[in-house]
Design an enzyme around this catalytic site. Sequence first.
Site, PDB file in Angstrom:
ATOM      1  N   SER A   1      12.808  59.560  39.918  1.00 54.68           N
ATOM      2  CA  SER A   1      13.459  58.574  40.786  1.00 54.68           C
ATOM      3  C   SER A   1      13.929  59.219  42.084  1.00 54.68           C
ATOM      4  O   SER A   1      13.775  58.645  43.173  1.00 54.68           O
ATOM      5  CB  SER A   1      14.656  57.942  40.061  1.00 54.68           C
ATOM      6  OG  SER A   1      14.237  57.140  38.977  1.00 54.68           O
TER       7      SER A   1
ATOM      8  N   ALA B   1      11.785  53.170  40.608  1.00 57.73           N
ATOM      9  CA  ALA B   1      12.866  54.154  40.547  1.00 57.73           C
ATOM     10  C   ALA B   1      14.137  53.499  40.000  1.00 57.73           C
ATOM     11  O   ALA B   1      14.378  52.313  40.240  1.00 57.73           O
ATOM     12  CB  ALA B   1      13.144  54.722  41.935  1.00 57.73           C
ATOM     13  N   LYS B   2      14.927  54.290  39.291  1.00 60.09           N
ATOM     14  CA  LYS B   2      16.239  53.797  38.859  1.00 60.09           C
ATOM     15  C   LYS B   2      17.220  54.153  39.972  1.00 60.09           C
ATOM     16  O   LYS B   2      18.006  55.111  39.873  1.00 60.09           O
ATOM     17  CB  LYS B   2      16.648  54.406  37.517  1.00 60.09           C
ATOM     18  CG  LYS B   2      17.780  53.653  36.824  1.00 60.09           C
ATOM     19  CD  LYS B   2      17.975  54.139  35.393  1.00 60.09           C
ATOM     20  CE  LYS B   2      19.137  53.436  34.711  1.00 60.09           C
ATOM     21  NZ  LYS B   2      18.870  52.012  34.442  1.00 60.09           N
ATOM     22  N   ALA B   3      17.112  53.400  41.049  1.00 60.95           N
ATOM     23  CA  ALA B   3      17.866  53.659  42.273  1.00 60.95           C
ATOM     24  C   ALA B   3      19.062  52.716  42.370  1.00 60.95           C
ATOM     25  O   ALA B   3      18.938  51.513  42.098  1.00 60.95           O
ATOM     26  CB  ALA B   3      16.967  53.485  43.492  1.00 60.95           C
TER      27      ALA B   3
ATOM     28  N   TYR C   1      20.083  47.845  42.406  1.00 61.22           N
ATOM     29  CA  TYR C   1      20.887  47.114  41.430  1.00 61.22           C
ATOM     30  C   TYR C   1      21.877  46.136  42.074  1.00 61.22           C
ATOM     31  O   TYR C   1      22.571  45.413  41.365  1.00 61.22           O
ATOM     32  CB  TYR C   1      21.649  48.101  40.528  1.00 61.22           C
ATOM     33  CG  TYR C   1      20.800  48.608  39.392  1.00 61.22           C
ATOM     34  CD1 TYR C   1      20.895  48.063  38.110  1.00 61.22           C
ATOM     35  CD2 TYR C   1      19.865  49.612  39.605  1.00 61.22           C
ATOM     36  CE1 TYR C   1      20.092  48.527  37.073  1.00 61.22           C
ATOM     37  CE2 TYR C   1      19.059  50.081  38.576  1.00 61.22           C
ATOM     38  CZ  TYR C   1      19.180  49.531  37.314  1.00 61.22           C
ATOM     39  OH  TYR C   1      18.379  49.977  36.288  1.00 61.22           O
TER      40      TYR C   1
END
Length: 292
Positions: A64, A158-160, A164
């Site tokens: 990420s 990506a876990k950006a 969120y």
Amino acid sequence: MAFVPFDDRDGWIWFDGDFVPWRETKTHILTHALHYGSSVFEGERMYGGEIFKLTPHSERLKRSANLLDFEIPYSVAEIDAICNETCAKNGLQDCYVRPVAYLGPEQTSVSALNNKVHLAVAVWDWPSYFDPEVKARGLRLEWSKWRRPDPRTAPTTAKAAGLYMICTMSKNTAERNGFADALMLDWRGYVAEATGANVFFVKDGVLHTPKVEHILDGITRQTVIEIAQAKGIEVVVRDILPEELSDFSECFLTGTAVEVTPVAEVGDYRFTPGALSLDLMETYGRLVRRQA
């Protein structure tokens, strides 16, 4: 249970190489991540002293960061060790684990070529994401008005942190309206995911779940697919239109925080937590607690 602010707790946070008392862990107001969203994170769970799928989580954290054009200055093995050490330092055997990497305050502009990459890991006790009684009945979800973005406009795999924000807005609205969560569509109008979890549906004993080329391929999602296939359950990964929900008998969410949680309602569509969903929930629970 009384509300305890996350910045006012006992314990230790691993921060850039040292353990810092929980309340003393600070970052500058001009931190690049605060202004421009240059932050990636993971959500992990320790069960009985073992962090489930720790290495895949650490690998995704590194990946990420690379998608956001920065490099975490620790190897996957080092990040694994830091997560375990942080749990031990806090005396926890069952907890939630949150590694986060972000760009610091050295340069406060869109450009970030001179910014230091920071890494921190916090852990805390967290028995259940949803109320157990609500979980047993099945969650009530509403439709979000926000859609997951086109992968040509953002690094959607990506876990950006910045990705969120629409999830936060969607979940806030859902909770104000009396729902547990919200289900989101993608930019094309197909079913995507909930605000922090992947979604599965059941029809005639077959599992159906959306493609993940443009959303986060959850580690719990991958695990549930593996469990289902080991049980001989067919899994179909495809685009799903919202009106197709009328054809499904069961629905459930998957994620590190939610684990496997049945859904009873999405907008006007109703589901019954059935044998297949409950079996997968039970099997996953045994697996993560090393009872399988």
